[in-house]
Design a protein around this motif. Sequence first.
Motif, PDB file in Angstrom:
ATOM      1  N   SER A   1       0.851  -1.185   0.000  1.00 13.38           N
ATOM      2  CA  SER A   1       0.000   0.000   0.000  1.00 13.38           C
ATOM      3  C   SER A   1       0.887   1.236   0.000  1.00 13.38           C
ATOM      4  N   LEU A   2       0.582   2.200  -0.872  1.00 14.09           N
ATOM      5  CA  LEU A   2       1.337   3.447  -0.970  1.00 14.09           C
ATOM      6  C   LEU A   2       0.395   4.624  -0.736  1.00 14.09           C
ATOM      7  N   PRO A   3       0.901   5.714  -0.146  1.00 16.32           N
ATOM      8  CA  PRO A   3       0.032   6.862   0.167  1.00 16.32           C
ATOM      9  C   PRO A   3      -0.370   7.629  -1.084  1.00 16.32           C
ATOM     10  N   GLU A   4      -1.371   8.462  -0.932  1.00 18.53           N
ATOM     11  CA  GLU A   4      -1.837   9.290  -2.045  1.00 18.53           C
ATOM     12  C   GLU A   4      -0.839  10.379  -2.379  1.00 18.53           C
ATOM     13  N   ARG A   5      -0.093  10.845  -1.376  1.00 25.09           N
ATOM     14  CA  ARG A   5       0.873  11.922  -1.609  1.00 25.09           C
ATOM     15  C   ARG A   5       2.101  11.712  -0.728  1.00 25.09           C
ATOM     16  N   GLY A   6       3.144  12.464  -1.038  1.00 23.22           N
ATOM     17  CA  GLY A   6       4.406  12.324  -0.322  1.00 23.22           C
ATOM     18  C   GLY A   6       5.451  11.687  -1.217  1.00 23.22           C
ATOM     19  N   THR A   7       6.649  11.525  -0.671  1.00 26.09           N
ATOM     20  CA  THR A   7       7.751  10.910  -1.421  1.00 26.09           C
ATOM     21  C   THR A   7       8.170   9.619  -0.742  1.00 26.09           C
ATOM     22  N   VAL A   8       8.083   8.538  -1.495  1.00 26.13           N
ATOM     23  CA  VAL A   8       8.445   7.210  -1.002  1.00 26.13           C
ATOM     24  C   VAL A   8       9.644   6.727  -1.790  1.00 26.13           C
ATOM     25  N   CYS A   9      10.674   6.282  -1.086  1.00 22.88           N
ATOM     26  CA  CYS A   9      11.870   5.746  -1.727  1.00 22.88           C
ATOM     27  C   CYS A   9      11.860   4.225  -1.669  1.00 22.88           C
ATOM     28  N   PHE A  10      12.110   3.576  -2.809  1.00 21.18           N
ATOM     29  CA  PHE A  10      12.330   2.139  -2.870  1.00 21.18           C
ATOM     30  C   PHE A  10      13.832   1.909  -2.793  1.00 21.18           C
ATOM     31  N   PHE A  11      14.270   1.170  -1.781  1.00 27.48           N
ATOM     32  CA  PHE A  11      15.703   0.988  -1.540  1.00 27.48           C
ATOM     33  C   PHE A  11      16.018  -0.504  -1.422  1.00 27.48           C
ATOM     34  N   GLY A  12      17.011  -0.954  -2.146  1.00 24.19           N
ATOM     35  CA  GLY A  12      17.430  -2.348  -2.084  1.00 24.19           C
ATOM     36  C   GLY A  12      18.520  -2.608  -3.103  1.00 24.19           C
ATOM     37  N   LYS A  13      19.085  -3.787  -3.081  1.00 20.57           N
ATOM     38  CA  LYS A  13      20.175  -4.120  -3.984  1.00 20.57           C
ATOM     39  C   LYS A  13      19.684  -4.165  -5.431  1.00 20.57           C
ATOM     40  N   SER A  14      20.596  -3.907  -6.359  1.00 17.12           N
ATOM     41  CA  SER A  14      20.265  -3.986  -7.775  1.00 17.12           C
ATOM     42  C   SER A  14      19.757  -5.378  -8.117  1.00 17.12           C
ATOM     43  N   GLY A  15      18.709  -5.407  -8.917  1.00 14.68           N
ATOM     44  CA  GLY A  15      18.189  -6.690  -9.373  1.00 14.68           C
ATOM     45  C   GLY A  15      17.148  -7.321  -8.483  1.00 14.68           C
ATOM     46  N   CYS A  16      16.746  -6.633  -7.398  1.00 13.11           N
ATOM     47  CA  CYS A  16      15.789  -7.245  -6.473  1.00 13.11           C
ATOM     48  C   CYS A  16      14.341  -7.091  -6.931  1.00 13.11           C
ATOM     49  N   GLY A  17      14.101  -6.232  -7.944  1.00 11.81           N
ATOM     50  CA  GLY A  17      12.751  -6.094  -8.470  1.00 11.81           C
ATOM     51  C   GLY A  17      12.132  -4.720  -8.308  1.00 11.81           C
ATOM     52  N   LYS A  18      12.891  -3.740  -7.849  1.00 14.23           N
ATOM     53  CA  LYS A  18      12.348  -2.400  -7.595  1.00 14.23           C
ATOM     54  C   LYS A  18      11.813  -1.753  -8.876  1.00 14.23           C
ATOM     55  N   THR A  19      12.599  -1.827  -9.956  1.00 17.69           N
ATOM     56  CA  THR A  19      12.183  -1.216 -11.211  1.00 17.69           C
ATOM     57  C   THR A  19      10.953  -1.905 -11.775  1.00 17.69           C
ATOM     58  N   THR A  20      10.900  -3.215 -11.674  1.00 16.06           N
ATOM     59  CA  THR A  20       9.715  -3.944 -12.134  1.00 16.06           C
ATOM     60  C   THR A  20       8.487  -3.517 -11.349  1.00 16.06           C
ATOM     61  N   LEU A  21       8.637  -3.368 -10.031  1.00 14.99           N
ATOM     62  CA  LEU A  21       7.530  -2.918  -9.190  1.00 14.99           C
ATOM     63  C   LEU A  21       7.055  -1.538  -9.622  1.00 14.99           C
ATOM     64  N   ALA A  22       7.974  -0.611  -9.807  1.00 12.75           N
ATOM     65  CA  ALA A  22       7.603   0.741 -10.219  1.00 12.75           C
ATOM     66  C   ALA A  22       6.947   0.741 -11.591  1.00 12.75           C
ATOM     67  N   SER A  23       7.415  -0.115 -12.484  1.00 19.89           N
ATOM     68  CA  SER A  23       6.837  -0.201 -13.828  1.00 19.89           C
ATOM     69  C   SER A  23       5.416  -0.743 -13.796  1.00 19.89           C
ATOM     70  N   LEU A  24       5.136  -1.635 -12.874  1.00 19.37           N
ATOM     71  CA  LEU A  24       3.772  -2.132 -12.699  1.00 19.37           C
ATOM     72  C   LEU A  24       2.858  -1.036 -12.164  1.00 19.37           C
ATOM     73  N   ILE A  25       3.366  -0.262 -11.207  1.00 15.65           N
ATOM     74  CA  ILE A  25       2.584   0.846 -10.656  1.00 15.65           C
ATOM     75  C   ILE A  25       2.290   1.876 -11.738  1.00 15.65           C
ATOM     76  N   GLY A  26       3.273   2.152 -12.571  1.00 14.72           N
ATOM     77  CA  GLY A  26       3.119   3.165 -13.608  1.00 14.72           C
ATOM     78  C   GLY A  26       2.369   2.699 -14.835  1.00 14.72           C
ATOM     79  N   GLY A  27       2.022   1.405 -14.889  1.00  9.84           N
ATOM     80  CA  GLY A  27       1.323   0.885 -16.046  1.00  9.84           C
ATOM     81  C   GLY A  27       2.209   0.721 -17.266  1.00  9.84           C
ATOM     82  N   ILE A  28       3.514   0.728 -17.064  1.00  9.43           N
ATOM     83  CA  ILE A  28       4.467   0.569 -18.163  1.00  9.43           C
ATOM     84  C   ILE A  28       4.505  -0.880 -18.619  1.00  9.43           C
ATOM     85  N   ILE A  29       4.358  -1.803 -17.687  1.00 13.36           N
ATOM     86  CA  ILE A  29       4.245  -3.227 -18.002  1.00 13.36           C
ATOM     87  C   ILE A  29       3.014  -3.781 -17.295  1.00 13.36           C
TER      88      ILE A  29
END
Length: 227
Positions: free
Chosen positions: A24-52
């Motif tokens: 669950s993510l808030p309606e407003r504010g700045t949320v940082c996704f932090f973790g090692k490269s390759g853990c899936g952060k970009t894929t997660l963001a792309s799903l949220i953005g409707g890119i994939i």
Amino acid sequence: MTIELKNISKAYGEKEVIKDFSLSLPERGTVCFFGKSGCGKTTLASLIGGIIEGDGGVVSGTAERKISVVFQEDRLLPWLTCRENINLAAGRKDAFSELRYYDAEDTANRYPRELSGGMKRRAALARATANGGDICILDEPFKGLDGELTEKAMKRIREVFGDGLIILITHLPEEAARMADKVIFFKGIPLEKTGEIEFSVPAHERSEEDVRRYADEISEFFRSGTV
């Protein structure tokens, strides 16, 4: 309206990057996704953005919201000038003026092939803030920029998207400490949330001491082996 991800899954061939994941993510504010490269952060963001599209699960809370993205790659159309790239994305003829916030007005009539990596990055940031919207996804957005220009970029992003949600992906504790209200830590694959930190001092009010303290908190969590 909050953004809800429920039982999301995404695989690339046999590689399950995200499996039955909820967040669950808030309606407003700045949320940082932090973790090692390759853990899936970009894929997660792309799903949220409707890119994939995911292979299963539901993303809600984004359907009626305008989304801008700064990708890891600059993704400027090579046959258009910077001015034309920005105007096309923003849908207005004067959008190239956004370049002034990144000290890049002189790139307006130049093609991407004529620009350095840092200048391409400025153009990509200008394209996103010219487009505006309710959600901004930033995937390693400040690479190639010096500290002063990064500060300017952060300020402009807050001005444009301050009433909405900003999702920042970075591997630098100081960037997260300067910009984020909350840091969510991940490990993977498949992607797993391991914890989060919230900061009490608003980003625009933080002193250098606050930034150092928050960066140390992020680094300590990261070094703990949880991610």
